[in-house]
Design a protein around this motif. Structure first.
Motif, PDB file in Angstrom:
ATOM      1  N   ALA A  96       0.837  -1.203   0.000  1.00  0.00           N
ATOM      2  CA  ALA A  96       0.000   0.000   0.000  1.00  0.00           C
ATOM      3  C   ALA A  96       0.869   1.250   0.000  1.00  0.00           C
ATOM      4  CB  ALA A  96      -0.901   0.012   1.232  1.00  0.00           C
ATOM      5  N   MET A 132       0.637   3.849   1.811  1.00  0.00           N
ATOM      6  CA  MET A 132       0.915   4.468   3.110  1.00  0.00           C
ATOM      7  C   MET A 132       2.116   3.898   3.831  1.00  0.00           C
ATOM      8  SD  MET A 132       0.176   2.192   5.710  1.00  0.00           S
ATOM      9  CE  MET A 132      -0.358   3.154   7.115  1.00  0.00           C
ATOM     10  N   ARG A 141       1.059  -7.697  -4.067  1.00  0.00           N
ATOM     11  CA  ARG A 141       0.231  -8.386  -3.076  1.00  0.00           C
ATOM     12  C   ARG A 141      -0.019  -9.819  -3.516  1.00  0.00           C
ATOM     13  NH1 ARG A 141      -4.869  -4.178  -2.323  1.00  0.00           N
ATOM     14  NH2 ARG A 141      -3.648  -2.609  -1.259  1.00  0.00           N
ATOM     15  N   MET A 195      -0.450   2.128  -7.063  1.00  0.00           N
ATOM     16  CA  MET A 195      -1.473   2.714  -6.210  1.00  0.00           C
ATOM     17  C   MET A 195      -1.305   4.224  -6.158  1.00  0.00           C
ATOM     18  SD  MET A 195      -3.818   1.350  -4.202  1.00  0.00           S
ATOM     19  CE  MET A 195      -3.471   0.100  -2.976  1.00  0.00           C
ATOM     20  N   TRP A 211      -9.785  -0.358   7.301  1.00  0.00           N
ATOM     21  CA  TRP A 211      -8.542  -0.752   6.620  1.00  0.00           C
ATOM     22  C   TRP A 211      -7.342  -0.699   7.556  1.00  0.00           C
ATOM     23  CZ3 TRP A 211      -3.625   0.506   5.101  1.00  0.00           C
ATOM     24  CH2 TRP A 211      -3.109  -0.243   4.032  1.00  0.00           C
ATOM     25  N   ASN A 214     -10.239   3.905  -2.320  1.00  0.00           N
ATOM     26  CA  ASN A 214     -10.454   3.634  -0.909  1.00  0.00           C
ATOM     27  C   ASN A 214      -9.900   4.798  -0.090  1.00  0.00           C
ATOM     28  OD1 ASN A 214     -10.865   2.369   1.540  1.00  0.00           O
ATOM     29  ND2 ASN A 214      -9.101   0.990   1.350  1.00  0.00           N
ATOM     30  N   VAL A 237      -9.123   6.051   3.531  1.00  0.00           N
ATOM     31  CA  VAL A 237      -9.001   5.545   4.901  1.00  0.00           C
ATOM     32  C   VAL A 237      -8.819   6.725   5.849  1.00  0.00           C
ATOM     33  CG1 VAL A 237      -7.769   3.944   6.428  1.00  0.00           C
ATOM     34  CG2 VAL A 237      -7.740   3.559   3.948  1.00  0.00           C
ATOM     35  N   ASP A 277      -5.414   8.398   4.434  1.00  0.00           N
ATOM     36  CA  ASP A 277      -4.600   7.515   3.599  1.00  0.00           C
ATOM     37  C   ASP A 277      -5.519   7.005   2.505  1.00  0.00           C
ATOM     38  OD1 ASP A 277      -3.515   5.186   2.477  1.00  0.00           O
ATOM     39  OD2 ASP A 277      -3.926   3.993   4.269  1.00  0.00           O
ATOM     40  N   GLY A 312      -6.118   5.100  -1.406  1.00  0.00           N
ATOM     41  CA  GLY A 312      -5.495   4.208  -2.378  1.00  0.00           C
ATOM     42  C   GLY A 312      -6.427   3.973  -3.553  1.00  0.00           C
TER      43      GLY A 312
END
Ligand code: GLY
Length: 559
Positions: free
Chosen positions: A40, A42, A68, A86, A160, A184, A186, A207, A209
């Protein structure tokens, strides 16, 4: 029609114009040793959510390379990938929900002009620990999203993080276009510790993504990521009829992942990252065989990957020879045994199940990663005895270790003793580094010969001369204190709770051996070690160098 390259840049420019500093992608190998890969955007900013001062300011954005394995079984469906880029905007104690949601809205529906009718959003519905996210609902409504387009969901879908064993996390709001999750957001308000306990962070964070591949898919009006310019030429190179089948998708995804992993100097092996690389390469080779692709089909595919990305990631081009060589070598190696292995699999699967020993034999003799055997078994609807596989694997490891020790013994007791001393010195060095440089230091690798130790660890910059001297002095002080080296056996969980350092958590059995050196060091380790530190003599660091992004390497000797 906008290209993926334009979209990447539009995103970064959009947030740059709104007070965000653009930060380059970090390596696919993170400095947090509890995770194998960067998954990710972050991750490289994890500490800034916890209050550490960010050198880039409070608001940043990036396009982060991610890898991933969590979705590997879904790869091929046109949405899920192992390697992805991302896009993200982040805030560490700067803005919060209002700005994050408004900007996401503006970027997708104004800047990119995606028709809003194609979208719906989700928000966190609340549970025992975390309240429902009413604020996000309000903001969405104010922006014109109607009630029936705001879906509420629980922990599984709208919460998340953290990445790794612990870290920042929080409720999310997600934007779906044509039913596909695209972005997404967060809201990092919590810290989850090793035991899963949540506490409030000292500051609020954002955060986000958004997978570039999915964004490109919806902007280019395609029905799968494979039809976008991020995949088109790879799929074309695979050939065959026009249809993009699951098999083609898997091959295209895996070759891309492999190219990026090799560019990080990972090579196929049977351990950790190297094993993941081997697994995706061999899986791609098996599917290639199913599609009757010619020998060494992966090499031209890798060339297409490099062409697609070279202007954004120039390291792919500069490492092209190395990347193609590694891929060809792995293909050559596996090609030799694959057909025979498949024949063997056919034979032993007749009886309707696979014993652990049989799965191990496929691994050891034919190089079938366990996951590949499991996949083959699933296709035939039969089971593999996993526990039996692990037992066979462990037995084999012990036998080879005993063999190696015997061989080692052959070159003299003295050499074994030297290596044992260096092993104890490695533990002292690890602790000393953590005391002098900080707790972020973690072992990333180690190699010991009777002549020297080599220790790789996470640390972002070169050690100063002064730091090296301090580390050396601290190790020598502990040697002089003549500390006792104590060996204990305990459960893995107990060991971790008692503060013992572990390398990668996946690797450990339930019962582990823990070595402590006075109060100075405690590590999960198989040994052997000396009895008292005074046996070591004088410790000397002979080299300090980089060995990958965020990883340093020390070579040291005992005199
Ligand atoms: N860090 C947010 C995401 O990866 O979805």
């Amino acid at each position: 029609m906008k290209t993926s390259k334009e979209l990447r840049q539009l995103f970064l420019d959009f947030f740059s114009k709104r007070g965000h500093r653009i930060v380059s992608s970090s390596s696919l190998i993170p400095s947090d040793p509890s995770v194998l890969f960067t998954t990710a955007g972050m991750q490289q900013f994890k500490l800034y959510y916890l209050g550490e001062k960010s050198p880039y300011g409070k608001n940043v954005c990036s396009c982060q390379k991610c890898f991933r394995t969590s979705d590997i079984d879904e790869v091929g469906d046109g949405r899920h990938l192992t390697f992805l880029e991302m896009l993200g905007n982040f805030s560490f104690g700067g803005y919060f929900k209002k700005e994050a949601i408004e900007w996401a809205f503006e970027f997708l529906f104004k800047e990119l002009k995606i028709p809003i009718e194609r979208a719906y959003v989700t928000v966190f519905e609340g549970d025992k620990e975390v309240p429902p996210d009413q604020e996000s609902i309000k903001i969405w409504k104010r922006l014109g999203i109607s009630e029936n387009k705001i879906k509420k969901s629980g922990r599984k879908d709208n919460f998340w993080g953290p990445t790794g064993k612990e870290g920042p996390c929080g409720p999310t709001t997600e934007i779906y276009i044509d039913g596909v999750e695209v972005w997404n957001l967060v809201f990092n308000e919590y810290y989850q510790d090793e035991n899963g306990k949540l506490s409030l962070l000292p500051q609020k964070g954002v955060d986000t993504g958004m997978g570039l591949e999915r964004l490109t898919m919806v902007v280019q009006n395609k029905s799968s990521v494979y039809e976008t310019d991020l995949f088109e030429s790879i799929i074309k190179e695979i050939g065959g009829s026009g249809a993009i089948t699951r098999e083609k998708g898997i091959i295209a995804d895996h070759i891309k992942g492999a190219v990026f992993l090799i560019a990080e100097d990972i090579v196929p092996s049977n351990l950790e990252r190297g094993y993941v690389l081997r697994r995706i390469l061999r899986r791609a080779i098996r599917y290639g065989k199913l599609l009757n692709l010619p020998k060494f089909f992966l090499v031209p595919l890798a060339q297409r990957v490099i062409e697609i990305y070279q202007s954004v990631y120039p390291e792919l081009k500069s490492k092209e020879t190395e990347i193609l060589t590694v891929i060809q070598a792995e293909e050559e190696k596996f090609e030799k045994v694959l057909s025979q292995g498949l024949k063997q699999f056919e034979k032993i699967s007749q009886k309707g199940f696979l014993s652990g020993l049989e799965a191990f034999h496929l691994f050891d003799t034919y190089g079938f990663p366990l996951e590949m055997t499991q996949e083959l078994a699933k296709e035939k609807n039969i089971k593999v005895d996993l526990k039996g596989f692990q037992e066979a694997f462990e037995r084999h490891r012990q036998i080879s270790r005993a063999g190696a020790e015997k061989k080692f013994g052959g070159i003299g007791k003295e050499a074994t003793y030297q290596a044992t001393k260096l092993h104890t010195a490695t533990h002292l060095l690890h602790s000393a580094l953590r005391k002098i440089l900080g707790e972020h230091v973690r072992q990333m690798g180690s190699d010991i010969t009777p002549a020297r130790l080599r220790f790789d660890f996470s640390h972002p910059k070169k050690l100063t001369k002064e730091e090296i001297e301090k580390v050396e002095a601290l190790v020598n002080e502990k040697i002089k204190e003549d500390l006792e080296v104590k060996r204990e056996e305990m459960d893995y969980q107990e060991a971790i709770k008692s503060g013992a350092l572990a390398f990668f958590k996946e690797k450990y059995p339930q019962r582990v051996t823990v070595y402590s050196i006075g109060d100075f060091s405690k590590e999960i380790c198989a040994g052997p070690h000396v009895k008292k530190t005074s046996e070591l003599g004088t410790f000397k660091i002979v080299k300090e160098e980089s060995c990958g992004a965020g990883v340093r390497r020390i070579k040291a000797i005992l005199e």
